[in-house]
Each structure stands twice: as structure tokens, then as C-alpha cells.
Design an enzyme around this catalytic site. Structure first.
Site, PDB file in Angstrom:
ATOM      1  N   GLY A   1       0.760  -1.241   0.000  1.00  0.00           N
ATOM      2  CA  GLY A   1       0.000   0.000   0.000  1.00  0.00           C
ATOM      3  C   GLY A   1       0.786   1.283   0.000  1.00  0.00           C
ATOM      4  O   GLY A   1       0.209   2.355  -0.226  1.00  0.00           O
TER       5      GLY A   1
ATOM      6  N   GLU B   1       3.828  -6.893   1.619  1.00  0.00           N
ATOM      7  CA  GLU B   1       3.291  -7.213   0.292  1.00  0.00           C
ATOM      8  C   GLU B   1       3.302  -5.992  -0.621  1.00  0.00           C
ATOM      9  O   GLU B   1       2.254  -5.566  -1.118  1.00  0.00           O
ATOM     10  CB  GLU B   1       1.836  -7.702   0.424  1.00  0.00           C
ATOM     11  CG  GLU B   1       1.621  -8.878   1.346  1.00  0.00           C
ATOM     12  CD  GLU B   1       0.137  -9.186   1.587  1.00  0.00           C
ATOM     13  OE1 GLU B   1      -0.724  -8.318   1.312  1.00  0.00           O
ATOM     14  OE2 GLU B   1      -0.146 -10.302   2.035  1.00  0.00           O
TER      15      GLU B   1
ATOM     16  N   GLY C   1       3.492  -3.752  -3.878  1.00  0.00           N
ATOM     17  CA  GLY C   1       3.291  -3.907  -5.316  1.00  0.00           C
ATOM     18  C   GLY C   1       3.719  -2.644  -6.033  1.00  0.00           C
ATOM     19  O   GLY C   1       4.799  -2.556  -6.613  1.00  0.00           O
TER      20      GLY C   1
ATOM     21  N   ARG D   1      -5.869   3.488 -15.691  1.00  0.00           N
ATOM     22  CA  ARG D   1      -5.881   4.209 -14.418  1.00  0.00           C
ATOM     23  C   ARG D   1      -6.490   5.617 -14.500  1.00  0.00           C
ATOM     24  O   ARG D   1      -7.274   5.982 -13.625  1.00  0.00           O
ATOM     25  CB  ARG D   1      -4.486   4.249 -13.793  1.00  0.00           C
ATOM     26  CG  ARG D   1      -3.914   2.857 -13.502  1.00  0.00           C
ATOM     27  CD  ARG D   1      -2.649   2.886 -12.663  1.00  0.00           C
ATOM     28  NE  ARG D   1      -2.923   3.352 -11.325  1.00  0.00           N
ATOM     29  CZ  ARG D   1      -2.733   4.586 -10.886  1.00  0.00           C
ATOM     30  NH1 ARG D   1      -2.165   5.479 -11.675  1.00  0.00           N
ATOM     31  NH2 ARG D   1      -3.066   4.924  -9.680  1.00  0.00           N
TER      32      ARG D   1
ATOM     33  N   TYR E   1      -9.599   5.653 -12.067  1.00  0.00           N
ATOM     34  CA  TYR E   1      -9.374   6.265 -10.757  1.00  0.00           C
ATOM     35  C   TYR E   1      -9.088   7.756 -10.832  1.00  0.00           C
ATOM     36  O   TYR E   1      -8.533   8.327  -9.876  1.00  0.00           O
ATOM     37  CB  TYR E   1      -8.153   5.635 -10.064  1.00  0.00           C
ATOM     38  CG  TYR E   1      -8.019   4.145 -10.085  1.00  0.00           C
ATOM     39  CD1 TYR E   1      -8.916   3.331  -9.375  1.00  0.00           C
ATOM     40  CD2 TYR E   1      -6.979   3.532 -10.764  1.00  0.00           C
ATOM     41  CE1 TYR E   1      -8.752   1.955  -9.361  1.00  0.00           C
ATOM     42  CE2 TYR E   1      -6.811   2.147 -10.757  1.00  0.00           C
ATOM     43  CZ  TYR E   1      -7.707   1.369 -10.059  1.00  0.00           C
ATOM     44  OH  TYR E   1      -7.535   0.012 -10.037  1.00  0.00           O
TER      45      TYR E   1
ATOM     46  N   CYS F   1     -13.243   4.578 -28.514  1.00  0.00           N
ATOM     47  CA  CYS F   1     -14.511   5.284 -28.694  1.00  0.00           C
ATOM     48  C   CYS F   1     -15.250   5.433 -27.372  1.00  0.00           C
ATOM     49  O   CYS F   1     -16.302   4.840 -27.139  1.00  0.00           O
ATOM     50  CB  CYS F   1     -15.365   4.548 -29.706  1.00  0.00           C
ATOM     51  SG  CYS F   1     -14.501   4.394 -31.265  1.00  0.00           S
ATOM     52  N   GLU F   2     -14.667   6.175 -26.460  1.00  0.00           N
ATOM     53  CA  GLU F   2     -15.257   6.484 -25.161  1.00  0.00           C
ATOM     54  C   GLU F   2     -14.716   7.857 -24.761  1.00  0.00           C
ATOM     55  O   GLU F   2     -13.506   8.085 -24.871  1.00  0.00           O
ATOM     56  CB  GLU F   2     -14.768   5.511 -24.077  1.00  0.00           C
ATOM     57  CG  GLU F   2     -15.032   4.062 -24.338  1.00  0.00           C
ATOM     58  CD  GLU F   2     -16.077   3.478 -23.397  1.00  0.00           C
ATOM     59  OE1 GLU F   2     -16.587   4.234 -22.535  1.00  0.00           O
ATOM     60  OE2 GLU F   2     -16.363   2.295 -23.539  1.00  0.00           O
TER      61      GLU F   2
ATOM     62  N   TYR G   1       0.058  -1.731 -12.218  1.00  0.00           N
ATOM     63  CA  TYR G   1      -1.359  -1.573 -12.589  1.00  0.00           C
ATOM     64  C   TYR G   1      -1.498  -0.904 -13.957  1.00  0.00           C
ATOM     65  O   TYR G   1      -2.438  -0.153 -14.202  1.00  0.00           O
ATOM     66  CB  TYR G   1      -2.127  -0.812 -11.488  1.00  0.00           C
ATOM     67  CG  TYR G   1      -1.936  -1.447 -10.123  1.00  0.00           C
ATOM     68  CD1 TYR G   1      -2.490  -2.694  -9.847  1.00  0.00           C
ATOM     69  CD2 TYR G   1      -1.150  -0.853  -9.135  1.00  0.00           C
ATOM     70  CE1 TYR G   1      -2.277  -3.316  -8.626  1.00  0.00           C
ATOM     71  CE2 TYR G   1      -0.933  -1.470  -7.914  1.00  0.00           C
ATOM     72  CZ  TYR G   1      -1.515  -2.698  -7.665  1.00  0.00           C
ATOM     73  OH  TYR G   1      -1.295  -3.315  -6.457  1.00  0.00           O
TER      74      TYR G   1
END
Ligand SMILES: *Cc1c(COP(=O)(O)O)cnc(C)c1O
Length: 420
Positions: free
Chosen positions: A242, A276, A278, A315, A319, A345-346, A374
């Protein structure tokens, strides 16, 4: 602007370590992900150094970037793995990470996955609920094995991060509420094929402050003391991942400061500490390199339209994440304000709004920074766009570590029944 130590400008050209990104683009085509092997190694060693003198197992969170070249790099440094699926166990094992350095997290482990993990002999299941505990016991009993477990405790602290990556509040789906923990451990201890060995906590991702970690670890320390009083043999504390990275102007606590907090809160319990990480191992070790397809002048703004899209890097749309956007060749240093968008197309396929970027033209190379975690793992083939290849650099060498798929293979993956 963040300093990108491993992606420096040399004579106004961006390099990955000692390799000119123009050379990689010429050979591989765009878009492509580019990882610095040295950065990954350095980040790992910074954690090792920070936790020196404390028995620690670093379990890299595979979901941040599961490329085999990344996992092999970390395996050779002695890393374990935090996995969330059978697929990730297989990836970790294929890269040479020993089973006894694998912890298995996740809220919905399937029976077949539990069976696989038990057969491999992983270090620990991080159990997220009572029904999961029952299922692991059942499967272990059938296989005549004992499953070593920690319960993932939801400590009910606010991580002060984006809502979609906050996991340690009581309203989140993760873990056993700390208020019910002692009861849950009592229940676990009664199961014949379960060996209670640890406590696990992970409160969220991209944390920029130490206070939430400190509060969570304080609560976990008290719980470990209580559990020992209840007669449980707790020898492992898994403190999750985290720790954030700098995407924009966030100032992130050093790994040493993070480790010091953990040691101060938990050291007296003399447990093995599992971490952990990442994002903090991979995030700043990777970038996404793209080309400008068109520069389009709208009524109110200029669009820099790239050949990378939300399918390559989700991302920003998912987010509202900020990524620095830099010209690979900045000989022309005049800045212009652009909306930087992709081809999908968005409307959500937008990397940045009203961003200052060096004045660019069709064909120019653009680097989207801090994409090592990510990024590629969340990519899709939406709009039947081929997954971007991945490249790893070390010193003056580079290698393609995942090739761009070809159209025929992607189309042939679909099967048409003869009754259509
Ligand atoms: C995602 C995740 C991690 C890694 O989080 P980072 O923010 O990338 O360090 C670690 N543990 C668990 C249980 C996770 O779900």
C-alpha cells in the site's frame, strides 16, 4: 515534476537507463511498456535495507505487474509473492519463486484454487471470511494436508486514498472485522486441518501518509497480544502493501520511515513480518511510450491524440489517476496546453485534461510516466486493439519481454459454432 532517475533525458532525448527510447520505438513500434530492471532491483533492495535486523519476508504483490521477466528479476533477489489467484501462483512458480514464500490473498478463492495452493505447499493463506476458512479446512482434510493461515483483519481505519483502492474500512468487502477477530480465531483453531499462524492486514493502495499504517499496526499489535492470551500461537504478522509512489507532486514517506513505523509498533512481538508491496516496487520502474497520431484543434481546446488508449492504461479513466506526460524528444521546448486522449470510442479515454506538454506533432513520441504497476496487467483488447508489448531495459540492453500479439491469433481465439 518528479525526477525520473531511471528515465533521464540525455541531450534532450529520454532514455530508459542507457537506452534511447527512440531506438526501442523504432524496433518495437508504439505503444509499448518499458521497464527498468535496475529500478525494480533498487526498490526491492531499499525494502530489504529498511527492514534489516527484523525477520521479514518480502512478498511482491504479483497483481501489480505479473510479467515473467519482472517476477524472475524479483525471484533472483529472493522475493516471495503475494498472489490473488491460481494463475498468479502459477506465474510466481514459473518464475522460480518458491512455494514456501507465497502468501495467497483474495476474497473469493475457489475450491480448485485452494486445492492447487495446498498441493504446491504455499506459506500461508490470508483468509478473508469464515466461509472461506471452512472451505480451506474441507479441502485440506480431503487432501490430508494442513493449511497454514492468517486471518485478514479489517482494522476499520481510513487510508485517505482513492475510494476504489481503500480496503481497510468496515464498509469494504475485505477481511474479518477486528471486533469479531477473537471469535473468528477461536473458530479457526477448532478446525483440524487448519494451522493458525498469523494475522494479516492490508488497508489500501497508494497511501501517501504513515499515520493510517501506524494506526492499523497499533490495532493489530493489540490483537496479537489478545490472541496469544487466548492461546493462539501467532508467529507471523503480514502487514500488507500500500505504500504509494509519486505520480505528480505527492511526497511519499521513505521506505525506511515506513519500516520504522512497522518495527516500532510490531517489533516487540517477535514475529516474522511479511510485507506485500506492489506499486512501490514497480510503479516508478515503468513507463508507457506512445506516438502522437493527430493533433486536433477543437473549438475550445487542442487535443493530443495518442496511439495508446484506456485499454492500454486504464488508471486515468478508472481512478482519475494523474500520470506525468512528457515528450520523449524535447528539442522543441515550447509548452502547449492539450487534452491528451486515446483512440478508443469512449469520452473516458482521456489521459489528462488541459495539460502542458511540449508542442507536439503527428509522429512524435510521448512518455506516460509511472506506469510500471497496474498498467499492462489491467490492459484489455477493447476496440480490438492489440495488447501493447512490454520491454525491459538493463543498462544499455533491452529485450521484448512480451510481444505484441497479431490480429489473426486474437481473432482466431473466437470460435463460431456450426449452427451460426
Ligand atoms: C493490491 C494488494 C497489495 C499491493 O498493494 P500496493 O498498493 O500495490 O502495494 C498487497 N496486498 C493485498 C492483499 C492486495 O490486495
Amino acid at each position: 515534476m518528479t525526477t525520473q532517475k531511471y528515465f533521464p533525458y540525455v541531450n534532450n532525448k529520454m532514455f530508459a537507463e542507457d537506452v534511447d527510447l527512440n531506438d526501442i520505438a523504432a524496433q518495437v513500434g508504439t505503444p509499448f511498456y518499458c521497464y527498468s530492471n535496475t529500478a525494480i532491483g533498487q526498490n526491492y533492495q531499499d525494502y530489504q535495507q529498511a527492514f534489516l535486523a527484523q525477520e521479514t519476508l518480502i512478498c511482491y504483490a504479483v497483481k501489480a505487474n505479473g510479467n515473467q521477466a519482472v517476477l524472475s528479476t524479483l525471484a533472483k533477489l529472493g522475493s516471495g509473492a503475494d498472489v490473488v489467484s491460481e494463475g498468479e501462483i502459477r506465474r510466481a512458480r514459473a518464475a522460480g519463486i518458491p512455494a514456501n514464500k507465497i502468501v495467497y490473498s483474495g476474497v473469493a478463492k475457489a475450491e480448485s484454487e485452494i486445492e492447487y495452493a495446498l498441493a504446491e505447499g504455499i506459506f500461508q493463506f490470508n483468509v478473508e471470511s469464515e466461509p472461506e476458512l471452512e472451505l480451506i479446512n474441507q479441502v485440506a482434510s480431503r487432501l490430508n494436508k494442513t493449511a497454514a493461515i492468517a486471518l485478514r483483519i479489517n482494522p476499520d481505519v481510513c487510508a485517505n486514498t482513492h475510494a476504489k483502492i481503500s480496503t481497510g474500512k468496515s464498509e469494504n468487502k475485505f477481511g474479518v472485522p477486528i471486533s469479531k477477530a477473537r471469535l473468528a480465531y477461536q473458530q479457526a483453531a477448532k478446525l483440524p486441518n487448519i494451522k493458525v499462524q498469523g494475522v494479516d492486514v492490508h488497508i489500501g493502495s497508494q497511501l501517501t501518509q504513515l499515520a493510517p499504517f501506524e494506526e492499523a499496526y497499533k490495532r493489530i499489535a493489540q490483537l496479537v497480544t489478545d490472541l496469544r492470551e487466548d492461546g493462539h500461537d501467532i508467529s507471523v504478522i503480514d502487514i500488507g502493501g500500500g505504500l504509494g509512489i509519486t505520480y505528480h507532486d505527492e511526497s511519499i514517506p521513505a521506505k525506511q520511515a515506513y519500516a520504522d513505523i512497522a518495527k516500532a509498533q510490531l517489533g516487540h512481538l517477535h514475529c516474522k513480518i511479511v510485507i506485500e508491496p506492489g506499486r512501490s516496487l514497480l510503479g516508478n520502474a515503468g513507463i508507457l511510450v506512445s506516438s502522437v497520431v493527430f493533433v486536433k484543434t477543437g473549438e475550445e481546446r487542442q487535443f493530443l491524440i495518442l496511439d495508446a488508449g484506456m485499454n492500454d492504461l486504464i488508471r486515468p479513466s478508472m481512478y482519475e489517476a494523474y500520470h506525468e506526460i512528457l515528450a520523449v524528444n524535447k528539442a522543441n521546448s515550447a509548452l502547449k496546453t492539450y487534452d491528451v486522449v486515446g483512440p478508443v470510442c469512449e469520452t473516458g479515454d482521456t489521459f489528462a485534461k488541459a495539460r502542458q506538454v511540449s508542442e507536439s506533432k503527428s509522429g512524435d513520441l510521448i512518455a506516460i510516466m509511472s506506469c510500471g504497476a497496474y498498467g499492462a496487467v489491467m490492459a484489455s483488447t477493447y476496440n480490438t486493439r492489440m495488447l501493447a508489448p512490454e520491454v525491459m531495459v538493463k543498462d544499455n540492453e533491452f529485450a521484448v519481454v512480451r510481444q505484441r500479439p497479431n490480429y489473426q491469433d486474437v481473432i482466431n481465439a473466437d470460435l463460431v459454432p456450426d449452427w451460426v
